[in-house]
Design a protein around this motif. Structure first.
Motif, PDB file in Angstrom:
ATOM      1  N   LEU A   1       0.839  -1.207   0.000  1.00 55.61           N
ATOM      2  CA  LEU A   1       0.000   0.000   0.000  1.00 55.61           C
ATOM      3  C   LEU A   1       0.869   1.251   0.000  1.00 55.61           C
ATOM      4  O   LEU A   1       0.579   2.230  -0.710  1.00 55.61           O
ATOM      5  CB  LEU A   1      -0.913  -0.016   1.225  1.00 55.61           C
ATOM      6  CG  LEU A   1      -1.810   1.206   1.427  1.00 55.61           C
ATOM      7  CD1 LEU A   1      -2.746   1.393   0.241  1.00 55.61           C
ATOM      8  CD2 LEU A   1      -2.599   1.078   2.723  1.00 55.61           C
ATOM      9  N   HIS A   2       1.941   1.227   0.774  1.00 52.63           N
ATOM     10  CA  HIS A   2       2.868   2.365   0.830  1.00 52.63           C
ATOM     11  C   HIS A   2       3.471   2.638  -0.548  1.00 52.63           C
ATOM     12  O   HIS A   2       3.532   3.786  -1.002  1.00 52.63           O
ATOM     13  CB  HIS A   2       3.972   2.072   1.841  1.00 52.63           C
ATOM     14  CG  HIS A   2       5.093   3.059   1.832  1.00 52.63           C
ATOM     15  ND1 HIS A   2       5.007   4.295   2.436  1.00 52.63           N
ATOM     16  CD2 HIS A   2       6.339   3.001   1.283  1.00 52.63           C
ATOM     17  CE1 HIS A   2       6.149   4.952   2.266  1.00 52.63           C
ATOM     18  NE2 HIS A   2       6.969   4.188   1.569  1.00 52.63           N
ATOM     19  N   GLY A   3       3.920   1.585  -1.212  1.00 56.38           N
ATOM     20  CA  GLY A   3       4.513   1.748  -2.536  1.00 56.38           C
ATOM     21  C   GLY A   3       3.522   2.304  -3.545  1.00 56.38           C
ATOM     22  O   GLY A   3       3.856   3.196  -4.339  1.00 56.38           O
ATOM     23  N   ALA A   4       2.288   1.799  -3.513  1.00 56.93           N
ATOM     24  CA  ALA A   4       1.264   2.284  -4.442  1.00 56.93           C
ATOM     25  C   ALA A   4       0.956   3.757  -4.185  1.00 56.93           C
ATOM     26  O   ALA A   4       0.794   4.552  -5.130  1.00 56.93           O
ATOM     27  CB  ALA A   4       0.000   1.436  -4.303  1.00 56.93           C
ATOM     28  N   ALA A   5       0.872   4.149  -2.905  1.00 53.37           N
ATOM     29  CA  ALA A   5       0.569   5.546  -2.569  1.00 53.37           C
ATOM     30  C   ALA A   5       1.696   6.478  -2.999  1.00 53.37           C
ATOM     31  O   ALA A   5       1.442   7.612  -3.441  1.00 53.37           O
ATOM     32  CB  ALA A   5       0.322   5.672  -1.076  1.00 53.37           C
ATOM     33  N   LEU A   6       2.940   6.016  -2.886  1.00 50.76           N
ATOM     34  CA  LEU A   6       4.065   6.852  -3.304  1.00 50.76           C
ATOM     35  C   LEU A   6       4.042   7.062  -4.820  1.00 50.76           C
ATOM     36  O   LEU A   6       4.354   8.159  -5.306  1.00 50.76           O
ATOM     37  CB  LEU A   6       5.387   6.219  -2.858  1.00 50.76           C
ATOM     38  CG  LEU A   6       6.654   7.040  -3.064  1.00 50.76           C
ATOM     39  CD1 LEU A   6       6.538   8.415  -2.433  1.00 50.76           C
ATOM     40  CD2 LEU A   6       7.868   6.299  -2.511  1.00 50.76           C
ATOM     41  N   ILE A   7       3.663   6.039  -5.556  1.00 46.02           N
ATOM     42  CA  ILE A   7       3.512   6.184  -7.007  1.00 46.02           C
ATOM     43  C   ILE A   7       2.432   7.213  -7.324  1.00 46.02           C
ATOM     44  O   ILE A   7       2.596   8.079  -8.200  1.00 46.02           O
ATOM     45  CB  ILE A   7       3.184   4.828  -7.656  1.00 46.02           C
ATOM     46  CG1 ILE A   7       4.385   3.881  -7.560  1.00 46.02           C
ATOM     47  CG2 ILE A   7       2.776   5.008  -9.120  1.00 46.02           C
ATOM     48  CD1 ILE A   7       4.098   2.464  -8.012  1.00 46.02           C
ATOM     49  N   VAL A   8       1.317   7.150  -6.610  1.00 46.46           N
ATOM     50  CA  VAL A   8       0.227   8.110  -6.823  1.00 46.46           C
ATOM     51  C   VAL A   8       0.689   9.529  -6.518  1.00 46.46           C
ATOM     52  O   VAL A   8       0.374  10.479  -7.259  1.00 46.46           O
ATOM     53  CB  VAL A   8      -0.994   7.736  -5.958  1.00 46.46           C
ATOM     54  CG1 VAL A   8      -2.036   8.844  -5.993  1.00 46.46           C
ATOM     55  CG2 VAL A   8      -1.598   6.422  -6.434  1.00 46.46           C
ATOM     56  N   LEU A   9       1.457   9.706  -5.440  1.00 47.11           N
ATOM     57  CA  LEU A   9       1.963  11.036  -5.090  1.00 47.11           C
ATOM     58  C   LEU A   9       2.832  11.604  -6.199  1.00 47.11           C
ATOM     59  O   LEU A   9       2.701  12.784  -6.573  1.00 47.11           O
ATOM     60  CB  LEU A   9       2.757  10.960  -3.781  1.00 47.11           C
ATOM     61  CG  LEU A   9       3.435  12.251  -3.319  1.00 47.11           C
ATOM     62  CD1 LEU A   9       2.421  13.357  -3.065  1.00 47.11           C
ATOM     63  CD2 LEU A   9       4.277  12.003  -2.064  1.00 47.11           C
ATOM     64  N   MET A  10       3.712  10.781  -6.758  1.00 50.67           N
ATOM     65  CA  MET A  10       4.574  11.255  -7.837  1.00 50.67           C
ATOM     66  C   MET A  10       3.759  11.569  -9.094  1.00 50.67           C
ATOM     67  O   MET A  10       4.032  12.560  -9.782  1.00 50.67           O
ATOM     68  CB  MET A  10       5.663  10.218  -8.131  1.00 50.67           C
ATOM     69  CG  MET A  10       6.725  10.130  -7.044  1.00 50.67           C
ATOM     70  SD  MET A  10       8.130   9.061  -7.496  1.00 50.67           S
ATOM     71  CE  MET A  10       7.398   7.436  -7.265  1.00 50.67           C
ATOM     72  N   LEU A  11       2.752  10.742  -9.395  1.00 50.02           N
ATOM     73  CA  LEU A  11       1.909  10.997 -10.560  1.00 50.02           C
ATOM     74  C   LEU A  11       1.104  12.282 -10.388  1.00 50.02           C
ATOM     75  O   LEU A  11       0.966  13.075 -11.329  1.00 50.02           O
ATOM     76  CB  LEU A  11       0.969   9.818 -10.781  1.00 50.02           C
ATOM     77  CG  LEU A  11       1.601   8.539 -11.340  1.00 50.02           C
ATOM     78  CD1 LEU A  11       0.572   7.413 -11.389  1.00 50.02           C
ATOM     79  CD2 LEU A  11       2.194   8.784 -12.725  1.00 50.02           C
ATOM     80  N   CYS A  12       0.569  12.497  -9.189  1.00 56.44           N
ATOM     81  CA  CYS A  12      -0.185  13.734  -8.936  1.00 56.44           C
ATOM     82  C   CYS A  12       0.701  14.957  -9.113  1.00 56.44           C
ATOM     83  O   CYS A  12       0.277  15.984  -9.654  1.00 56.44           O
ATOM     84  CB  CYS A  12      -0.762  13.708  -7.520  1.00 56.44           C
ATOM     85  SG  CYS A  12      -2.159  12.581  -7.309  1.00 56.44           S
ATOM     86  N   THR A  13       1.943  14.851  -8.661  1.00 54.83           N
ATOM     87  CA  THR A  13       2.883  15.959  -8.814  1.00 54.83           C
ATOM     88  C   THR A  13       3.196  16.205 -10.286  1.00 54.83           C
ATOM     89  O   THR A  13       3.206  17.346 -10.755  1.00 54.83           O
ATOM     90  CB  THR A  13       4.176  15.659  -8.042  1.00 54.83           C
ATOM     91  OG1 THR A  13       3.862  15.360  -6.678  1.00 54.83           O
ATOM     92  CG2 THR A  13       5.119  16.851  -8.084  1.00 54.83           C
ATOM     93  N   ALA A  14       3.436  15.123 -11.020  1.00 55.13           N
ATOM     94  CA  ALA A  14       3.791  15.259 -12.437  1.00 55.13           C
ATOM     95  C   ALA A  14       2.647  15.831 -13.261  1.00 55.13           C
ATOM     96  O   ALA A  14       2.871  16.589 -14.210  1.00 55.13           O
ATOM     97  CB  ALA A  14       4.211  13.902 -12.995  1.00 55.13           C
ATOM     98  N   LEU A  15       1.417  15.489 -12.899  1.00 62.04           N
ATOM     99  CA  LEU A  15       0.258  15.909 -13.673  1.00 62.04           C
ATOM    100  C   LEU A  15      -0.339  17.224 -13.211  1.00 62.04           C
ATOM    101  O   LEU A  15      -1.351  17.688 -13.761  1.00 62.04           O
ATOM    102  CB  LEU A  15      -0.821  14.815 -13.623  1.00 62.04           C
ATOM    103  CG  LEU A  15      -0.424  13.453 -14.216  1.00 62.04           C
ATOM    104  CD1 LEU A  15      -1.505  12.420 -13.967  1.00 62.04           C
ATOM    105  CD2 LEU A  15      -0.116  13.583 -15.708  1.00 62.04           C
ATOM    106  N   GLY A  16       0.274  17.838 -12.188  1.00 64.58           N
ATOM    107  CA  GLY A  16      -0.225  19.111 -11.690  1.00 64.58           C
ATOM    108  C   GLY A  16      -1.581  19.001 -11.018  1.00 64.58           C
ATOM    109  O   GLY A  16      -2.431  19.883 -11.162  1.00 64.58           O
TER     110      GLY A  16
END
Length: 404
Positions: A86-101
């Motif tokens: 779950l931690h790994g999946a959430a970190l991926i989401v955080l990076m995607l949210c940052t990249a997509l503004g």
């Protein structure tokens, strides 16, 4: 100095869980600074970066005792495996949210899950050592070894994530943190031979935080965590102010390097002075060592000052964990050690948030004053409540040993 550490690995399985635990907790020195570097680069605000980093730290601090209690009840593997995924999946989401503004609320929401699903792997490793060694003299050496391993992580991690983020790609540092935590934690969980036994539910009444000595230690580590969180963020800004942002990882590595050296020395010695006295003196030296950084405006000199400022960190943390091991019943040990992580996590969150505000308002060099005040607060709490840290072993040592 190295001699006493050699005998630690004679027991079957110890090398495996130590190596896996080391890899799995590498991100503890990389995640916060990686988020600060990424968010500050995209938003231009250390306050925003500090707030998101603080959100991760707060979520981790809130969840750590709960995950520790679950581990004591159900075992390490059954709790760690789903949490790390779950931690790994959430970190991926955080990076995607940052990249997509994505909107700020999405960043903060994903940061909550990143922190809430993070595991206190260092506590799990120490719980395994306690299970294997009991209360033998080797346990002091084992806890010292783990603190040295932590400092190796804090020496290498910031420099590595800073270099990757500033020289390769803004997301490279966090990607490495993601891979390390998932691979290391999964490998650690699969090693069942050294896992401490689970305790029946009826044996787990109460919480370690209700023990006065544990509550006191948690308050001290809260203040120390504020020092760590603020120094991390302020040092990044300090290096950027001097035109060398990439050097911030090396500066933070120097801070951890002092702690690593002192931890090796501390663990190799047989101490006759009580744990209580070692702890109070350690925090006093920690505060005194931070004084010079208030007066320095040169990066090279700052690196030296941070090295000496870090000398008291490992001895204080090692002694704190040893006191927890003495104060907390064995069936609540993982949760008890997790309260140290919780206290430090809350402190890091407070420190990162306050440091971001103060750095934006007054500049990095002036913001270091906040770190120093937090260290003084740790000393005041530790000295004021030191009688709560008496244990039967400590009391005997104080009665029979010279105060040296």
């Amino acid at each position: 100095m190295v001699g006493p550490y050699r005998d630690l690995f004679s027991a079957p399985g110890t090398r495996g869980f130590v190596i896996a635990g080391f890899v799995g907790r590498m991100p503890m020195s990389m995640l916060g600074i990686g988020i600060v570097l990424l968010i500050s680069a995209l938003t231009g605000s250390y306050a925003t970066a500090g707030a998101i980093s603080a959100t991760v730290a707060i979520a981790y601090a809130v969840a750590a005792p709960l995950s520790g209690r679950l581990v004591d009840r159900f075992g390490q593997a059954r709790v760690l495996m789903p949490l790390v995924l779950l931690h790994g999946a959430a970190l991926i989401v955080l990076m995607l949210c940052t990249a997509l503004g994505a909107p700020m609320w999405a960043l903060f929401l994903s940061a909550v899950v990143v922190g809430g699903a993070a595991t206190s792997l260092g506590s799990m490793v120490r719980a395994r050592w306690s299970h294997i060694l009991g209360r033998s003299a080797k346990l002091h050496t084992a806890f010292s070894f783990e603190s040295v391993a932590d400092e190796v992580i804090f020496v290498a991690g910031p420099a590595l994530v800073t270099g990757l983020t500033t020289l390769v790609n803004l997301y490279a540092g966090l990607i490495l943190a993601l891979v390390s935590t998932v691979v290391g934690t999964v490998a650690f969980s699969l090693q069942r031979g050294t896992e401490p036994p689970v305790r029946p539910a009826h044996a787990q009444s109460g919480s370690p935080i209700t023990i006065p000595g544990v509550a006191l230690l948690s308050c001290v580590f809260l203040a120390m965590g504020a020092v760590f969180g603020s120094v991390d963020l302020i040092t990044v800004a300090f290096a950027e102010d001097h035109g060398a942002k990439a050097a911030s990882g090396l500066l933070l590595g120097s801070f951890a390097g002092g702690s690593m050296v002192s931890g090796l020395w501390y663990g190799s010695r047989h101490w006759r002075i009580s744990l209580r006295r070692r702890f109070t003196r350690g925090i006093a030296v920690f505060a005194a060592g931070l004084t010079p950084i208030l007066l320095i405006g040169d990066i090279k000199v700052m690196a030296i000052a941070l090295f000496f400022a870090g000398l008291a960190i490992s001895p204080t943390i090692i002694t704190g964990y040893a006191l927890i091991e003495r104060l907390v019943p064995g069936h609540l040990l993982t949760e008890g050690m997790s309260w140290v992580s919780t206290a430090v996590g809350f402190g890091v969150a407070i420190g990162a948030w306050a440091a971001g505000r103060l750095t934006d308002a007054f500049g990095a060099s002036n913001a270091y004053a906040f770190s120093f005040v937090c260290a003084l607060l740790a000393v005041a709490i530790g000295l004021g409540g030191s009688t709560l840290l008496r244990t039967p072993e400590a009391g005997h040592a104080e009665a029979t040993s010279p105060a040296t």
